[in-house]
Design an enzyme around this catalytic site. Structure first.
Site, PDB file in Angstrom:
ATOM      1  NE  ARG A  43      36.600 -11.870 -48.536  1.00 52.44           N
ATOM      2  CZ  ARG A  43      35.834 -12.889 -48.174  1.00 52.44           C
ATOM      3  NH1 ARG A  43      35.594 -13.130 -46.899  1.00 52.44           N
ATOM      4  NH2 ARG A  43      35.283 -13.666 -49.093  1.00 52.44           N
ATOM      5  CE  LYS A 205      32.592 -24.091 -49.930  1.00 54.79           C
ATOM      6  NZ  LYS A 205      32.659 -22.621 -49.901  1.00 54.79           N
ATOM      7  N   GLY A 357      36.847 -18.113 -52.859  1.00 58.26           N
ATOM      8  CA  GLY A 357      37.765 -17.722 -51.793  1.00 58.26           C
ATOM      9  C   GLY A 357      39.060 -18.511 -51.838  1.00 58.26           C
ATOM     10  N   GLY A 382      30.758 -17.373 -52.733  1.00 58.30           N
ATOM     11  CA  GLY A 382      29.364 -17.699 -53.021  1.00 58.30           C
ATOM     12  C   GLY A 382      28.670 -16.623 -53.840  1.00 58.30           C
TER      13      GLY A 382
END
Ligand code: ADP
Ligand code: MG
Length: 403
Positions: A43, A205, A357, A382
């Site tokens: 990142r 998720k 991620g 997200g």
């Protein structure tokens, strides 16, 4: 139109010389629990084109990010020290790090900065105002800068002070280069994907991802679903997954999704075989058919027949979107499905975008020669999903100039 009325920091006539340019970056990187060192600096690297552009223009760079979840309090386990060190190693810059987040301390450090030099503020989440989107905290941040840039795509779905309230206070507000490429890559996927368009979903998720799948149903040719998400849909079809991770609360939504896929005429592939073991810590697994999972065992990866079926679709595809690992790839015994899929993507001529991620980390594990051949790997989890779902992201909306 996500990029309508948005200015970009590489706008040609912009004169940044000597200006204080605040850049909201996403330096929320994993740290080693013992040493506190940065474990994965992807990142930080991803923000460098924007940062170098601004530094080369002779501006004073004021960088700010959140890191972990310190919940509005100063906590040395989440200070920016290790991040600043890595930034300095990557760039050769002398990174100034004021003790306080806002107020006279950083104001003085920034005013003393020479053009092209860099100041990294403390963790934004040390102040309770950040997550509350508090206007007075935003005002204190605004006092530190003349220009605002958001390049923190990974935080763009959160209406926090540095992402939402602050840019709204700034007349000069811009999108960074990373965020622009993220939005453009994801737009290409959801707007007019070249067909066949294969979407691959996995990971854990399930509740977060059903919305994205619903949106993709209207666009894609084939939907391949593996990982714990695949388990949940197989269970929704009535399969006995034994001890596998299944989201029981999502079975009804799973069933309606299966029904809608057939209404849309989308080909939907679920795993036909899986790699099973007694526990996630097992050192080996065994491939079995979905209908033959032994009692007490759990599905931890997709099996070879499933991988082959997914890879065959990828080979035919012109566009591929992938979110969510095919198994518990953190354990090498259950990584073959995920790594095999990454290789299939690298070998295909399709334009491929990977979001999530864990998915991004998994693909990097497949090696540089694989990463190189992927169209785009998003730094946002997200945020990438919400954009694909067609939602407005606070970090984009707050940059829009009045129409
Ligand atoms: P992403 O971050 O890419 O969006 P998620 O966070 O949804 O992905 O899911 C990633 C996690 O899902 C990983 O930690 C992985 O170990 C886990 N996972 C995937 N498949 C399984 C499975 N079959 N059983 C248990 N965990 C799984
Ligand atoms: Mg994840």
């Amino acid at each position: 139109m996500p990029l309508e009325r948005i200015r970009f920091i590489d706008e040609p006539e912009l004169d940044l010389e000597g200006q204080r340019v605040f850049v909201r970056v996403d330096f929320n990187v994993p740290l080693d629990k013992k040493s506190g060192a940065v474990v994965d600096d992807e990142r930080i690297r991803a923000a460098l084109p924007t940062l170098k552009h601004i530094a080369d223009a002779g501006a004073k760079l004021v960088l700010a990010s959140h890191l972990g979840r310190p919940k509005g309090k100063r906590n040395s386990a989440y200070d920016m020290e290790a991040v600043g060190t890595r930034l300095s190693e990557l760039t050769g810059w002398d990174v100034h790090m004021p003790e306080d987040l806002v107020g006279d301390g950083p104001l003085k450090v920034i005013s003393d900065l020479r053009p092209g030099r860099v100041c990294l503020l403390e963790n934004l989440r040390f102040d309770p105002g950040e997550e509350k989107n508090d206007p007075s905290f935003a005002k204190q941040l605004a006092a530190l800068c003349d220009y605002y840039v958001n390049d923190a795509f990974g935080a763009a779905h959160r209406a926090h002070a540095s992402v939402d309230a602050l840019p709204r206070l700034m007349r000069e507000r811009f999108m960074g280069l990373l965020m622009r490429s993220e939005v453009q890559a994801l737009e290409q996927i959801v707007k007019n994907p070249a067909k066949p368009f294969v979407a691959i979903l996995g990971g854990a998720k399930v509740a977060d991802k059903l919305g994205v799948i619903e949106r993709l149903l209207g666009k894609c040719t084939t939907l391949c679903i593996g990982g714990a998400m695949g388990n949940t849909l197989l269970a929704a079809q009535g399969a006995d997954l034994r001890a596998s991770r299944v989201e029981q609360g999502e079975l009804a939504r799973g069933r309606s999704l299966l029904a809608r896929a057939s209404e849309f005429g989308v080909e939907l592939l679920l795993p036909s075989d899986v790699v099973v073991a007694e526990s996630p810590e097992a050192s080996t697994g065994e491939a079995v058919s979905i209908s033959a999972i032994p009692a007490g065992q759990m599905a931890l990866d997709v099996g070879p027949a499933t991988l082959e079926a997914f890879a065959a679709r990828i080979e035919q595809a012109k566009t591929v979107f992938w979110n969510g690992p095919m198994g518990l790839f953190e354990n090498p015994a259950f990584a073959a499905g995920t790594l095999g899929l990454a290789r299939a993507l690298a070998n295909s001529a399709a334009y491929s975008v990977i979001g999530g991620g864990d998915s991004a980390a998994a693909v990097r594990r497949a090696g540089a020669e694989v990463v190189e051949k992927i169209g785009f790997i998003s730094t946002g989890g997200g945020a990438a999903l919400e954009l694909c779902e067609g939602r407005n992201l606070p970090g984009i909306e707050s940059l829009r100039m009045p129409g």
